[in-house]
Design a protein around this motif. Structure first.
Motif, PDB file in Angstrom:
ATOM      1  N   HIS A  19      38.670  45.993  36.730  1.00  0.00           N
ATOM      2  CA  HIS A  19      38.941  45.536  38.052  1.00  0.00           C
ATOM      3  C   HIS A  19      37.222  45.026  38.755  1.00  0.00           C
ATOM      4  O   HIS A  19      37.730  43.830  39.339  1.00  0.00           O
ATOM      5  CB  HIS A  19      39.500  46.604  38.956  1.00  0.00           C
ATOM      6  CG  HIS A  19      39.457  46.146  40.375  1.00  0.00           C
ATOM      7  ND1 HIS A  19      39.744  44.745  40.921  1.00  0.00           N
ATOM      8  CD2 HIS A  19      38.916  46.754  41.828  1.00  0.00           C
ATOM      9  CE1 HIS A  19      39.689  44.823  42.176  1.00  0.00           C
ATOM     10  NE2 HIS A  19      39.168  45.983  42.607  1.00  0.00           N
ATOM     11  N   TYR A  56      44.933  37.831  34.379  1.00  0.00           N
ATOM     12  CA  TYR A  56      44.246  37.832  35.613  1.00  0.00           C
ATOM     13  C   TYR A  56      45.372  38.693  36.344  1.00  0.00           C
ATOM     14  O   TYR A  56      46.341  39.002  36.035  1.00  0.00           O
ATOM     15  CB  TYR A  56      44.592  36.426  36.216  1.00  0.00           C
ATOM     16  CG  TYR A  56      46.064  35.874  36.666  1.00  0.00           C
ATOM     17  CD1 TYR A  56      46.534  36.043  37.718  1.00  0.00           C
ATOM     18  CD2 TYR A  56      46.761  34.973  35.846  1.00  0.00           C
ATOM     19  CE1 TYR A  56      47.786  35.771  38.171  1.00  0.00           C
ATOM     20  CE2 TYR A  56      48.009  34.826  36.136  1.00  0.00           C
ATOM     21  CZ  TYR A  56      48.334  34.883  37.293  1.00  0.00           C
ATOM     22  OH  TYR A  56      49.607  34.534  37.732  1.00  0.00           O
ATOM     23  N   CYS A  57      44.422  39.242  37.329  1.00  0.00           N
ATOM     24  CA  CYS A  57      44.883  40.330  38.202  1.00  0.00           C
ATOM     25  C   CYS A  57      45.066  39.818  39.770  1.00  0.00           C
ATOM     26  O   CYS A  57      44.344  38.921  40.123  1.00  0.00           O
ATOM     27  CB  CYS A  57      44.341  41.505  38.049  1.00  0.00           C
ATOM     28  SG  CYS A  57      44.227  42.101  36.619  1.00  0.00           S
ATOM     29  N   ALA A  67      35.361  39.959  36.449  1.00  0.00           N
ATOM     30  CA  ALA A  67      36.099  38.713  36.438  1.00  0.00           C
ATOM     31  C   ALA A  67      35.126  37.482  36.056  1.00  0.00           C
ATOM     32  O   ALA A  67      34.034  37.450  36.496  1.00  0.00           O
ATOM     33  CB  ALA A  67      36.845  38.613  37.739  1.00  0.00           C
ATOM     34  N   GLN A  96      39.496  42.430  33.869  1.00  0.00           N
ATOM     35  CA  GLN A  96      40.756  42.146  34.398  1.00  0.00           C
ATOM     36  C   GLN A  96      42.054  42.224  33.381  1.00  0.00           C
ATOM     37  O   GLN A  96      43.046  41.816  33.356  1.00  0.00           O
ATOM     38  CB  GLN A  96      40.945  40.442  34.927  1.00  0.00           C
ATOM     39  CG  GLN A  96      40.109  40.103  36.215  1.00  0.00           C
ATOM     40  CD  GLN A  96      40.003  41.242  37.063  1.00  0.00           C
ATOM     41  OE1 GLN A  96      41.004  41.427  37.860  1.00  0.00           O
ATOM     42  NE2 GLN A  96      38.932  41.843  37.804  1.00  0.00           N
ATOM     43  N   CYS A 137      48.372  43.005  37.233  1.00  0.00           N
ATOM     44  CA  CYS A 137      48.017  42.137  36.255  1.00  0.00           C
ATOM     45  C   CYS A 137      49.218  41.531  35.417  1.00  0.00           C
ATOM     46  O   CYS A 137      50.271  42.117  35.337  1.00  0.00           O
ATOM     47  CB  CYS A 137      47.213  42.755  35.532  1.00  0.00           C
ATOM     48  SG  CYS A 137      45.471  43.415  36.063  1.00  0.00           S
TER      49      CYS A 137
END
Length: 256
Positions: free
Chosen positions: A36, A89-90, A39, A28, A100
């Protein structure tokens, strides 16, 4: 076991552990393919709009946004999916389109703040009441523990690197360093992974939270789940713990 095989096996396990930890750290940091896909925790908010409408009897107009490029934390609208890493964080409006936050060392895991800072103020006010007395809303607890977990994992990653590079030097002292580094690294990763596992598990309570328990119950519509970064961290711990054995054998039996 021949010494070459022993050290070769330990080096391979240390390399795999380090590679896994690198993947954990890059999760992330941006929305490209590899980050992507990794996480530590995920929050799916796609069902919250309907749950909110059923609870308040008001439409969820303006709750979500479809503009994935709009900055996070500016009350521009809720995203469908939030994924949290160690440095940022995204948030995504669908499976791939997202943006993000800026990178921060030991970024805090504060999912409630992340979500409500994207909502219009009238929605976030409702949420304070709807999610009261849940771990999900306890940002100080989650933020503190996620920061502690980060530093344990950072130390573990550094020591895993030390174990990998010192373990290939044919010297009893370096074998001892690699053994000690591998053991301590495994312990640090164990603690970090256990903390993350615990805090995400506690946040999962909102998955079955009834927003209106007196009226037959409306489930929150938010789904918290483990990210694959946690599983990678557990796998790295297993590799480091296994690598400590051949390192120790080499340390105790090497004659130079």
């Amino acid at each position: 076991m021949r010494g070459e095989y022993c050290i070769g096996g330990a080096s391979f396990l240390s390399f795999v552990a380090l590679l896994l930890l690198i993947f954990v750290h890059v999760g992330q940091i941006n929305t490209s393919l590899v980050p992507h896909g990794i996480a530590m925790a995920k929050v799916n908010t796609s069902g919250f709009g309907q749950a909110f409408s059923n609870t308040t009897h008001d439409p969820d107009q303006g709750l979500y946004t479809t503009n994935y490029t709009s900055p996070l934390g500016q009350r521009n609208g809720l995203r469908q999916i939030y994924e949290f890493g160690l440095y940022s964080y995204c948030a995504y409006v669908n499976g791939s389109a997202g943006t993000c936050t800026n990178h921060t060392i030991a970024d805090k895991f504060e999912p409630y703040i992340a979500l409500t800072s994207d909502m219009l103020s009238n929605y976030s006010g409702y949420c304070d009441a709807l999610f009261a007395n849940t771990t999900f809303i306890n940002s100080s607890y989650l933020g503190y523990n996620s920061r502690v977990a980060y530093y344990f994992m950072l130390i573990g990653t550094i020591l895993a690197t030390v174990a990998l590079f010192t373990g290939v030097i044919r010297n009893a002292l370096f074998f001892f360093i690699s053994t000690a580094s591998s053991i301590v690294a495994a312990l640090c990763i164990l603690i970090g992974a256990a903390i993350w596992t615990s805090i995400v598990k506690k946040c999962e309570g909102i998955n079955t939270l009834e927003l209106t328990p007196l009226n037959g119950g409306v489930i929150s519509g938010m789904i918290v789940s483990y990210g694959n970064g946690i599983y990678l961290a557990w796998a790295a711990f297993a590799c480091l713990a296994a690598a400590a054995v051949p390192y120790m054998v080499s340390c105790c039996t090497f004659r130079g």
